[in-house]
Design an enzyme around this catalytic site. Structure first.
Site, short mmCIF file in Angstrom:
data_model
loop_
_atom_site.label_atom_id
_atom_site.label_comp_id
_atom_site.label_asym_id
_atom_site.label_seq_id
_atom_site.Cartn_x
_atom_site.Cartn_y
_atom_site.Cartn_z
N ASP A 2 4.85 -9.47 0.05
CA ASP A 2 4.31 -8.78 1.22
C ASP A 2 5.42 -8.38 2.19
OD1 ASP A 2 2.35 -7.70 2.76
OD2 ASP A 2 1.66 -9.60 3.60
N GLY A 3 5.19 -7.26 2.88
CA GLY A 3 6.10 -6.87 3.96
C GLY A 3 6.92 -5.62 3.67
N ARG A 6 6.30 -3.00 6.46
CA ARG A 6 6.96 -3.36 7.73
C ARG A 6 8.47 -3.23 7.63
NH1 ARG A 6 3.88 -8.73 8.11
NH2 ARG A 6 3.19 -7.90 6.11
N HIS A 19 8.74 -0.10 -0.63
CA HIS A 19 8.37 -0.55 -1.98
C HIS A 19 9.58 -0.43 -2.92
CE1 HIS A 19 4.34 -0.96 -0.65
NE2 HIS A 19 4.10 0.34 -0.52
N ASN A 50 -5.87 -2.76 -2.92
CA ASN A 50 -4.81 -1.77 -2.67
C ASN A 50 -5.19 -0.35 -3.09
OD1 ASN A 50 -2.03 -4.06 -3.33
ND2 ASN A 50 -2.94 -3.48 -1.37
N TRP A 51 -6.23 -0.21 -3.94
CA TRP A 51 -6.68 1.14 -4.32
C TRP A 51 -7.17 1.90 -3.09
CZ3 TRP A 51 -5.09 2.85 -8.76
CH2 TRP A 51 -5.02 2.04 -9.88
N ARG A 170 4.45 -16.84 -0.25
CA ARG A 170 4.06 -15.57 0.37
C ARG A 170 5.07 -15.21 1.44
NH1 ARG A 170 -1.63 -12.85 1.95
NH2 ARG A 170 -0.75 -10.90 2.71
C1 FPP Z 1 2.91 -5.35 -0.17
O1 FPP Z 1 3.63 -4.91 0.97
C2 FPP Z 1 3.51 -4.84 -1.42
C3 FPP Z 1 2.87 -4.04 -2.32
C4 FPP Z 1 1.48 -3.60 -2.15
C5 FPP Z 1 3.58 -3.52 -3.52
C6 FPP Z 1 4.61 -4.39 -4.17
C7 FPP Z 1 5.36 -3.58 -5.12
C8 FPP Z 1 6.70 -3.67 -5.38
C9 FPP Z 1 7.59 -4.71 -4.79
C10 FPP Z 1 7.29 -2.65 -6.28
C11 FPP Z 1 7.88 -3.11 -7.55
C12 FPP Z 1 7.02 -3.94 -8.36
C13 FPP Z 1 7.20 -4.20 -9.67
C14 FPP Z 1 6.47 -5.33 -10.27
C15 FPP Z 1 8.08 -3.44 -10.56
P1 FPP Z 1 2.82 -4.07 2.07
O2 FPP Z 1 2.90 -2.62 1.68
O3 FPP Z 1 1.45 -4.63 2.19
O4 FPP Z 1 3.68 -4.33 3.36
P2 FPP Z 1 3.11 -4.37 4.87
O5 FPP Z 1 2.13 -5.49 4.91
O6 FPP Z 1 4.36 -4.66 5.66
O7 FPP Z 1 2.52 -3.02 5.15
#
Ligand code: FPP
Length: 229
Positions: A2-3, A6, A19, A50-51, A170
Protein backbone atom coordinates in the site's frame (compact mmCIF):
# COMPACT_ATOMS: atom_id res chain seq x y z
CA UNK A 1 1.60 -3.27 -1.02
CA UNK A 2 0.00 0.00 0.00
CA UNK A 3 0.98 3.61 -0.56
CA UNK A 4 1.91 3.77 -4.25
CA UNK A 5 -0.59 6.56 -4.89
CA UNK A 6 0.60 8.64 -1.94
CA UNK A 7 4.22 8.12 -2.96
CA UNK A 8 3.40 9.46 -6.44
CA UNK A 9 1.57 12.44 -4.97
CA UNK A 10 4.54 13.25 -2.72
CA UNK A 11 6.82 13.16 -5.76
CA UNK A 12 4.45 15.25 -7.93
CA UNK A 13 3.89 12.33 -10.30
CA UNK A 14 0.86 10.51 -11.73
CA UNK A 15 -0.42 7.55 -9.66
CA UNK A 16 0.90 5.02 -12.18
CA UNK A 17 4.44 6.29 -11.55
CA UNK A 18 3.91 5.23 -7.95
CA UNK A 19 2.89 1.74 -9.11
CA UNK A 20 5.92 1.59 -11.44
CA UNK A 21 8.21 2.40 -8.53
CA UNK A 22 6.32 -0.19 -6.49
CA UNK A 23 7.99 -2.85 -8.64
CA UNK A 24 11.23 -2.07 -6.76
CA UNK A 25 9.44 -2.88 -3.50
CA UNK A 26 8.45 -6.24 -5.00
CA UNK A 27 12.06 -6.99 -5.95
CA UNK A 28 13.31 -6.04 -2.50
CA UNK A 29 10.67 -8.08 -0.70
CA UNK A 30 11.38 -11.12 -2.86
CA UNK A 31 15.19 -11.01 -2.64
CA UNK A 32 14.97 -10.26 1.10
CA UNK A 33 12.74 -13.32 1.57
CA UNK A 34 15.10 -15.60 -0.37
CA UNK A 35 18.10 -14.30 1.64
CA UNK A 36 16.24 -14.90 4.91
CA UNK A 37 15.12 -18.39 3.87
CA UNK A 38 11.42 -17.53 3.66
CA UNK A 39 9.75 -20.12 1.42
CA UNK A 40 6.38 -18.48 0.78
CA UNK A 41 5.68 -14.84 -0.14
CA UNK A 42 2.18 -13.71 -1.08
CA UNK A 43 1.67 -10.19 -2.44
CA UNK A 44 -1.70 -8.46 -2.53
CA UNK A 45 -1.32 -6.83 -5.94
CA UNK A 46 -4.92 -6.15 -7.00
CA UNK A 47 -8.10 -6.55 -4.97
CA UNK A 48 -11.61 -7.30 -6.19
CA UNK A 49 -12.43 -3.76 -5.04
CA UNK A 50 -9.58 -2.26 -7.11
CA UNK A 51 -11.70 -2.81 -10.26
CA UNK A 52 -13.67 0.25 -9.08
CA UNK A 53 -10.67 2.56 -9.61
CA UNK A 54 -10.64 4.87 -12.66
CA UNK A 55 -10.46 2.76 -15.83
CA UNK A 56 -7.16 4.35 -16.93
CA UNK A 57 -5.47 3.34 -13.65
CA UNK A 58 -6.83 -0.21 -13.87
CA UNK A 59 -5.59 -0.57 -17.47
CA UNK A 60 -2.20 0.89 -16.60
CA UNK A 61 -1.88 -1.53 -13.65
CA UNK A 62 -2.73 -4.53 -15.84
CA UNK A 63 -0.17 -3.37 -18.46
CA UNK A 64 2.42 -2.93 -15.72
CA UNK A 65 1.75 -6.42 -14.44
CA UNK A 66 2.22 -7.91 -17.91
CA UNK A 67 5.40 -5.90 -18.56
CA UNK A 68 6.86 -6.75 -15.17
CA UNK A 69 6.21 -10.47 -15.55
CA UNK A 70 7.68 -10.44 -19.09
CA UNK A 71 10.78 -8.48 -17.97
CA UNK A 72 11.44 -10.43 -14.78
CA UNK A 73 10.51 -13.98 -15.69
CA UNK A 74 14.00 -15.10 -16.78
CA UNK A 75 15.56 -13.86 -13.55
CA UNK A 76 12.76 -15.36 -11.45
CA UNK A 77 13.25 -18.70 -13.17
CA UNK A 78 17.07 -18.58 -12.80
CA UNK A 79 16.60 -18.00 -9.08
CA UNK A 80 14.23 -20.95 -8.75
CA UNK A 81 11.19 -18.81 -7.90
CA UNK A 82 7.88 -20.58 -8.43
CA UNK A 83 5.25 -18.07 -9.51
CA UNK A 84 1.59 -18.59 -8.71
CA UNK A 85 -1.57 -16.48 -8.67
CA UNK A 86 -4.74 -16.57 -6.59
CA UNK A 87 -7.97 -14.70 -7.23
CA UNK A 88 -10.68 -14.44 -9.83
CA UNK A 89 -8.17 -14.87 -12.64
CA UNK A 90 -10.91 -15.27 -15.26
CA UNK A 91 -11.72 -11.58 -14.80
CA UNK A 92 -8.22 -10.47 -15.87
CA UNK A 93 -7.68 -9.16 -19.42
CA UNK A 94 -6.84 -12.01 -21.84
CA UNK A 95 -3.21 -10.91 -22.45
CA UNK A 96 -2.60 -10.60 -18.73
CA UNK A 97 -4.02 -14.05 -18.05
CA UNK A 98 -2.00 -15.58 -20.89
CA UNK A 99 1.27 -14.01 -19.69
CA UNK A 100 0.62 -15.20 -16.16
CA UNK A 101 -0.35 -18.73 -17.23
CA UNK A 102 2.84 -19.03 -19.26
CA UNK A 103 5.05 -17.76 -16.41
CA UNK A 104 3.29 -20.03 -13.90
CA UNK A 105 3.74 -23.09 -16.13
CA UNK A 106 7.40 -22.25 -16.82
CA UNK A 107 8.31 -21.89 -13.14
CA UNK A 108 6.09 -24.69 -11.80
CA UNK A 109 9.03 -26.96 -10.95
CA UNK A 110 11.03 -24.34 -9.00
CA UNK A 111 11.57 -24.92 -5.32
CA UNK A 112 13.41 -22.05 -3.61
CA UNK A 113 10.42 -19.82 -2.89
CA UNK A 114 6.79 -19.63 -3.99
CA UNK A 115 5.77 -16.11 -4.98
CA UNK A 116 1.98 -15.90 -5.07
CA UNK A 117 0.32 -12.86 -6.58
CA UNK A 118 -3.17 -12.13 -5.28
CA UNK A 119 -4.92 -10.66 -8.32
CA UNK A 120 -8.55 -9.74 -8.49
CA UNK A 121 -8.55 -11.33 -5.07
CA UNK A 122 -10.60 -10.76 -1.97
CA UNK A 123 -11.06 -13.05 1.00
CA UNK A 124 -14.84 -12.73 0.89
CA UNK A 125 -14.86 -13.69 -2.81
CA UNK A 126 -12.78 -16.74 -1.90
CA UNK A 127 -14.94 -17.70 1.09
CA UNK A 128 -18.14 -17.47 -0.96
CA UNK A 129 -16.56 -19.64 -3.66
CA UNK A 130 -15.52 -22.17 -1.01
CA UNK A 131 -19.05 -22.27 0.44
CA UNK A 132 -20.54 -22.84 -3.02
CA UNK A 133 -18.04 -25.61 -3.75
CA UNK A 134 -18.69 -27.43 -0.48
CA UNK A 135 -22.46 -26.99 -0.81
CA UNK A 136 -22.24 -28.46 -4.32
CA UNK A 137 -20.23 -31.43 -3.04
CA UNK A 138 -22.73 -31.97 -0.23
CA UNK A 139 -25.69 -31.78 -2.61
CA UNK A 140 -24.04 -34.30 -4.92
CA UNK A 141 -23.64 -36.67 -1.96
CA UNK A 142 -19.84 -36.56 -2.01
CA UNK A 143 -19.44 -34.63 1.25
CA UNK A 144 -21.26 -35.19 4.54
CA UNK A 145 -21.91 -31.80 6.23
CA UNK A 146 -20.56 -33.23 9.49
CA UNK A 147 -17.28 -34.00 7.78
CA UNK A 148 -16.60 -30.29 7.20
CA UNK A 149 -13.63 -29.34 9.35
CA UNK A 150 -10.74 -26.85 9.13
CA UNK A 151 -8.88 -28.97 6.61
CA UNK A 152 -11.90 -29.36 4.31
CA UNK A 153 -12.42 -25.58 4.35
CA UNK A 154 -8.69 -24.81 3.85
CA UNK A 155 -8.51 -27.24 0.94
CA UNK A 156 -11.45 -25.53 -0.79
CA UNK A 157 -9.83 -22.08 -0.65
CA UNK A 158 -7.61 -20.57 -3.35
CA UNK A 159 -4.59 -21.09 -1.08
CA UNK A 160 -5.10 -24.86 -0.87
CA UNK A 161 -1.77 -26.55 -0.22
CA UNK A 162 -0.10 -23.36 1.03
CA UNK A 163 0.86 -22.91 4.69
CA UNK A 164 -1.00 -20.21 6.60
CA UNK A 165 0.95 -16.93 6.73
CA UNK A 166 3.10 -16.47 9.83
CA UNK A 167 3.63 -12.76 9.29
CA UNK A 168 1.45 -10.16 7.55
CA UNK A 169 3.10 -6.87 6.60
CA UNK A 170 1.13 -3.80 5.59
CA UNK A 171 2.87 -0.65 4.45
CA UNK A 172 1.81 3.01 4.31
CA UNK A 173 0.60 3.43 7.88
CA UNK A 174 -2.85 1.89 7.37
CA UNK A 175 -3.76 -0.62 10.08
CA UNK A 176 -6.35 -2.70 8.29
CA UNK A 177 -6.53 -6.15 6.73
CA UNK A 178 -8.70 -5.03 3.77
CA UNK A 179 -10.18 -8.37 2.76
CA UNK A 180 -6.85 -10.23 2.53
CA UNK A 181 -6.61 -13.96 3.44
CA UNK A 182 -9.13 -13.60 6.28
CA UNK A 183 -9.37 -17.31 7.06
CA UNK A 184 -5.65 -17.94 6.66
CA UNK A 185 -4.37 -15.15 8.94
CA UNK A 186 -6.24 -16.42 12.01
CA UNK A 187 -2.92 -16.71 13.92
CA UNK A 188 -0.64 -14.53 11.78
CA UNK A 189 1.45 -11.85 13.45
CA UNK A 190 0.66 -8.41 12.05
CA UNK A 191 3.35 -5.80 11.35
CA UNK A 192 2.60 -2.27 10.21
CA UNK A 193 5.01 0.35 8.93
CA UNK A 194 4.51 3.95 7.77
CA UNK A 195 6.90 3.28 4.85
CA UNK A 196 5.17 3.66 1.49
CA UNK A 197 5.41 0.56 -0.70
CA UNK A 198 7.78 2.07 -3.36
CA UNK A 199 10.22 2.86 -0.51
CA UNK A 200 10.02 -0.64 0.97
CA UNK A 201 13.50 -2.18 1.19
CA UNK A 202 15.00 -5.45 2.41
CA UNK A 203 15.95 -3.72 5.66
CA UNK A 204 12.26 -3.13 6.40
CA UNK A 205 11.52 -6.78 5.77
CA UNK A 206 14.35 -7.83 8.09
CA UNK A 207 13.08 -5.42 10.74
CA UNK A 208 9.65 -7.07 10.48
CA UNK A 209 11.15 -10.57 10.71
CA UNK A 210 13.26 -9.62 13.77
CA UNK A 211 10.18 -8.17 15.43
CA UNK A 212 8.26 -11.36 14.58
CA UNK A 213 11.02 -13.51 16.08
CA UNK A 214 10.72 -11.66 19.37
CA UNK A 215 7.00 -12.33 19.70
CA UNK A 216 5.43 -15.13 21.68
CA UNK A 217 2.96 -17.07 19.55
CA UNK A 218 0.57 -18.77 21.95
CA UNK A 219 -2.14 -20.11 19.61
CA UNK A 220 -4.66 -19.76 22.42
CA UNK A 221 -2.45 -21.45 25.04
CA UNK A 222 -0.90 -19.89 28.14
CA UNK A 223 2.61 -18.46 28.21
CA UNK A 224 3.66 -21.27 30.56
CA UNK A 225 2.35 -23.98 28.24
CA UNK A 226 4.23 -22.45 25.34
CA UNK A 227 7.45 -22.23 27.39
CA UNK A 228 7.34 -25.89 28.47
CA UNK A 229 6.40 -27.27 25.08
C1 FPP B 1 -1.79 0.01 -3.53
O1 FPP B 1 -1.35 1.35 -3.45
C2 FPP B 1 -1.12 -0.73 -4.62
C3 FPP B 1 -1.76 -1.29 -5.69
C4 FPP B 1 -3.21 -1.25 -5.86
C5 FPP B 1 -0.99 -1.95 -6.77
C6 FPP B 1 0.28 -2.68 -6.41
C7 FPP B 1 1.00 -2.99 -7.64
C8 FPP B 1 2.35 -2.96 -7.81
C9 FPP B 1 3.31 -2.71 -6.71
C10 FPP B 1 2.87 -3.17 -9.19
C11 FPP B 1 3.72 -4.34 -9.43
C12 FPP B 1 3.15 -5.60 -9.01
C13 FPP B 1 3.57 -6.81 -9.41
C14 FPP B 1 3.15 -8.00 -8.63
C15 FPP B 1 4.42 -7.06 -10.58
P1 FPP B 1 -2.45 2.51 -3.59
O2 FPP B 1 -2.58 2.82 -5.05
O3 FPP B 1 -3.69 2.06 -2.91
O4 FPP B 1 -1.76 3.69 -2.84
P2 FPP B 1 -2.52 4.87 -2.03
O5 FPP B 1 -3.28 4.19 -0.94
O6 FPP B 1 -1.37 5.70 -1.53
O7 FPP B 1 -3.39 5.58 -3.03
Amino acid sequence: MDGNGRWAEQHGEARIVGHMNGVQGVREALTGCTEAGVRWLTLYAFSTENWNRPQAEVEALMDLLVRTVVNEIDELHQNSVRLRAIGDLDSLPANCRATLDEAIARTAGNTRITLTLALSYSARWEIIRMAKRLAGEARAGRLAPDAIDEKVVSDALATSGMPDPELLIRTSGEQRVSNFLLWQIAYAELWFTPVLWPDFRKEHLFQAILDYQGRERRFGKTSQQVATR
